[in-house]
Scaffold this motif. Structure first.
Motif, PDB file in Angstrom:
ATOM      1  N   ASP A 140       0.845  -1.185   0.000  1.00  0.00           N
ATOM      2  CA  ASP A 140       0.000   0.000   0.000  1.00  0.00           C
ATOM      3  C   ASP A 140       0.885   1.242   0.000  1.00  0.00           C
ATOM      4  O   ASP A 140       2.111   1.150  -0.130  1.00  0.00           O
ATOM      5  CB  ASP A 140      -0.972  -0.025   1.189  1.00  0.00           C
ATOM      6  N   ALA A 141       0.293   2.402   0.164  1.00  0.00           N
ATOM      7  CA  ALA A 141       1.051   3.656   0.063  1.00  0.00           C
ATOM      8  C   ALA A 141       1.958   3.895   1.263  1.00  0.00           C
ATOM      9  O   ALA A 141       2.772   4.822   1.246  1.00  0.00           O
ATOM     10  CB  ALA A 141       0.094   4.833  -0.101  1.00  0.00           C
ATOM     11  N   THR A 142       1.853   3.057   2.297  1.00  0.00           N
ATOM     12  CA  THR A 142       2.747   3.186   3.454  1.00  0.00           C
ATOM     13  C   THR A 142       3.931   2.238   3.367  1.00  0.00           C
ATOM     14  O   THR A 142       4.836   2.305   4.196  1.00  0.00           O
ATOM     15  CB  THR A 142       1.999   2.911   4.766  1.00  0.00           C
ATOM     16  N   GLY A 143       3.927   1.329   2.390  1.00  0.00           N
ATOM     17  CA  GLY A 143       4.994   0.350   2.261  1.00  0.00           C
ATOM     18  C   GLY A 143       4.677  -1.004   2.860  1.00  0.00           C
ATOM     19  O   GLY A 143       5.531  -1.894   2.890  1.00  0.00           O
ATOM     20  N   LEU A 144       3.450  -1.205   3.324  1.00  0.00           N
ATOM     21  CA  LEU A 144       3.041  -2.482   3.909  1.00  0.00           C
ATOM     22  C   LEU A 144       2.730  -3.486   2.800  1.00  0.00           C
ATOM     23  O   LEU A 144       1.909  -3.204   1.915  1.00  0.00           O
ATOM     24  CB  LEU A 144       1.802  -2.296   4.790  1.00  0.00           C
ATOM     25  N   ILE A 145       3.394  -4.644   2.829  1.00  0.00           N
ATOM     26  CA  ILE A 145       3.102  -5.685   1.838  1.00  0.00           C
ATOM     27  C   ILE A 145       1.728  -6.279   2.127  1.00  0.00           C
ATOM     28  O   ILE A 145       1.479  -6.813   3.200  1.00  0.00           O
ATOM     29  CB  ILE A 145       4.164  -6.798   1.858  1.00  0.00           C
ATOM     30  N   VAL A 146       0.810  -6.167   1.142  1.00  0.00           N
ATOM     31  CA  VAL A 146      -0.554  -6.645   1.331  1.00  0.00           C
ATOM     32  C   VAL A 146      -0.847  -7.883   0.494  1.00  0.00           C
ATOM     33  O   VAL A 146      -1.847  -8.564   0.706  1.00  0.00           O
ATOM     34  CB  VAL A 146      -1.582  -5.538   1.003  1.00  0.00           C
ATOM     35  N   ALA A 147       0.025  -8.179  -0.485  1.00  0.00           N
ATOM     36  CA  ALA A 147      -0.156  -9.382  -1.316  1.00  0.00           C
ATOM     37  C   ALA A 147       1.193  -9.734  -1.923  1.00  0.00           C
ATOM     38  O   ALA A 147       2.049  -8.867  -2.120  1.00  0.00           O
ATOM     39  CB  ALA A 147      -1.188  -9.127  -2.423  1.00  0.00           C
ATOM     40  N   ARG A 148       1.384 -11.032  -2.201  1.00  0.00           N
ATOM     41  CA  ARG A 148       2.647 -11.457  -2.800  1.00  0.00           C
ATOM     42  C   ARG A 148       2.433 -12.719  -3.618  1.00  0.00           C
ATOM     43  O   ARG A 148       1.417 -13.414  -3.457  1.00  0.00           O
ATOM     44  CB  ARG A 148       3.721 -11.710  -1.732  1.00  0.00           C
ATOM     45  N   ARG A 149       3.381 -12.988  -4.503  1.00  0.00           N
ATOM     46  CA  ARG A 149       3.421 -14.225  -5.273  1.00  0.00           C
ATOM     47  C   ARG A 149       4.843 -14.779  -5.170  1.00  0.00           C
ATOM     48  O   ARG A 149       5.816 -14.033  -5.353  1.00  0.00           O
ATOM     49  CB  ARG A 149       3.082 -13.988  -6.752  1.00  0.00           C
ATOM     50  N   GLY A 150       4.957 -16.055  -4.892  1.00  0.00           N
ATOM     51  CA  GLY A 150       6.270 -16.675  -4.811  1.00  0.00           C
ATOM     52  C   GLY A 150       6.148 -18.179  -4.960  1.00  0.00           C
ATOM     53  O   GLY A 150       5.082 -18.756  -4.711  1.00  0.00           O
ATOM     54  N   LYS A 151       7.222 -18.831  -5.362  1.00  0.00           N
ATOM     55  CA  LYS A 151       7.217 -20.286  -5.478  1.00  0.00           C
ATOM     56  C   LYS A 151       7.366 -20.897  -4.090  1.00  0.00           C
ATOM     57  O   LYS A 151       8.165 -20.410  -3.273  1.00  0.00           O
ATOM     58  CB  LYS A 151       8.360 -20.755  -6.383  1.00  0.00           C
ATOM     59  N   PRO A 152       6.609 -21.956  -3.793  1.00  0.00           N
ATOM     60  CA  PRO A 152       6.685 -22.566  -2.459  1.00  0.00           C
ATOM     61  C   PRO A 152       8.109 -22.911  -2.042  1.00  0.00           C
ATOM     62  O   PRO A 152       8.476 -22.759  -0.872  1.00  0.00           O
ATOM     63  CB  PRO A 152       5.821 -23.829  -2.617  1.00  0.00           C
ATOM     64  N   GLY A 153       8.925 -23.343  -2.992  1.00  0.00           N
ATOM     65  CA  GLY A 153      10.293 -23.710  -2.656  1.00  0.00           C
ATOM     66  C   GLY A 153      11.154 -22.538  -2.223  1.00  0.00           C
ATOM     67  O   GLY A 153      12.195 -22.726  -1.579  1.00  0.00           O
ATOM     68  N   ASP A 154      10.714 -21.307  -2.585  1.00  0.00           N
ATOM     69  CA  ASP A 154      11.479 -20.112  -2.225  1.00  0.00           C
ATOM     70  C   ASP A 154      10.896 -19.387  -1.014  1.00  0.00           C
ATOM     71  O   ASP A 154      11.491 -18.430  -0.513  1.00  0.00           O
ATOM     72  CB  ASP A 154      11.508 -19.126  -3.403  1.00  0.00           C
ATOM     73  N   ASP A 155       9.728 -19.833  -0.552  1.00  0.00           N
ATOM     74  CA  ASP A 155       9.010 -19.088   0.482  1.00  0.00           C
ATOM     75  C   ASP A 155       9.802 -18.927   1.775  1.00  0.00           C
ATOM     76  O   ASP A 155       9.788 -17.849   2.397  1.00  0.00           O
ATOM     77  CB  ASP A 155       7.669 -19.772   0.791  1.00  0.00           C
TER      78      ASP A 155
END
Length: 316
Positions: A89-104
């Motif tokens: 969001d506009a404050t820098g808070l991560i609200v959603a992400r995409r990543g491979k399970p092996g890299d999580d």
């Protein structure tokens, strides 16, 4: 190694040379002097709770669904390269992400996880927080990060602006691969910037559904130049790029203003004859040249239509 990173930052911040006045050094300076951060500090990141993340995501409104689809497309393109895609969001808070399970596990350890604050005030110079401050696409590559603990990462962030030109958040691609070539971050930066522009375009068009959207003549990589006009060609909306290019403030949209006053350098007085000619031509085109139907559409008699056609030297 940790101490050397801190020394490098302090030397650049307090340098009086021209090299010490770069955009990167300006961000290091904010981190060190404004936010009082220590580049060698190690601390435990606290995650915001799930409700806070949901509420932050809800603030995106219709833009959230568009961003969600764009993140899927972007991750499909870069996910196999050891990258994750995040939305803040506009404050820098991560609200959603995409990543491979092996890299999580690795990305969670590095703080690239839902609920983490990546503002400059919290994490110093980084691809998300610095992008929010500078409101332009930013690449922070490895040792360019303020904190030593973040120098394994390369982060490419692009700002997202809503249909009113206000900063909504950041779309970011981050990689923790040590074997990145010098050109790869540039490719990722272009990819995330293009995705952000596509999100803004789709959101703008959707926000002004039912109205005409005009594409401006500006050909830059700084975002779409779009205008929304009503049926009378009066300006009712514009993207951030369009607002900046044409000096449009929030107050501009509180009063009626013809789009031609914005897009034309020369602004001639109103030409009622030209306006009437254009309206008659549109009506005739819509009626496939049928004068009777065109007259009915215009709400005038056929005789009146012929008189106006003759006056304006049009062909029926």
């Amino acid at each position: 190694m940790v101490e050397k990173h801190g020394e490098l930052i302090r030397e650049a911040v307090f340098s009086k040379s021209g090299a010490g006045r770069s955009a990167l050094t300006a961000s290091w300076s904010r981190s060190l002097l404004v936010h009082g951060l220590d580049p060698e500090a190690l601390h435990h990141r606290e995650l915001a709770d799930d409700m806070s993340c949901r509420q932050a995501l809800e603030q995106f409104g219709a833009l959230a669904a568009i961003a969600d689809n764009a993140m899927n497309r972007l991750f499909a393109a870069v996910g196999s390269s050891g990258c994750c895609v995040v939305l803040t969001d506009a404050t820098g808070l991560i609200v959603a992400r995409r990543g491979k399970p092996g890299d999580d596990e690795s990305f969670r350890e590095w703080g690239l996880w839902r609920g983490t604050d990546w503002s400059e005030a919290a994490e110093g110079t980084n691809g998300i927080g610095t992008c929010l401050v500078e409101q332009r696409p930013v690449t922070i590559d490895r040792a360019q990060h303020f904190f030593h603990r973040n120098i394994a990462m390369s982060c490419m962030g692009a700002p997202l602006f809503d249909h009113e030109g206000e900063l909504a958040g950041v779309l970011d691609i981050s990689s923790c691969r040590a074997d990145l070539t010098d050109s790869f971050p540039l490719l990722l930066r272009n990819a995330v910037a293009d995705a952000a522009h596509q999100i803004e375009t789709e959101n703008f068009i959707g926000s002004f559904a039912g109205f005409r959207v005009i594409v401006g003549a500006s050909k830059t990589s700084a975002g779409p130049e779009l205008f929304a006009v009503d049926k009378d060609d009066l300006l009712i909306g514009a993207t951030r790029r369009a607002r900046r290019n044409h000096g449009l403030s929030r107050g501009t949209f509180k009063k009626l203003r013809p789009i031609r006053d914005v897009l034309e350098d020369a602004q001639p007085g109103p030409d009622l004859g030209a306006a009437e000619r254009a309206e008659l031509r549109r009506a005739l085109a819509h009626a496939n040249g049928n004068a009777s139907k065109a007259a009915r559409d215009l709400g005038i008699s056929r005789a009146s239509l012929y008189r106006r056609i003759a006056k304006l030297s049009l062909r029926s």
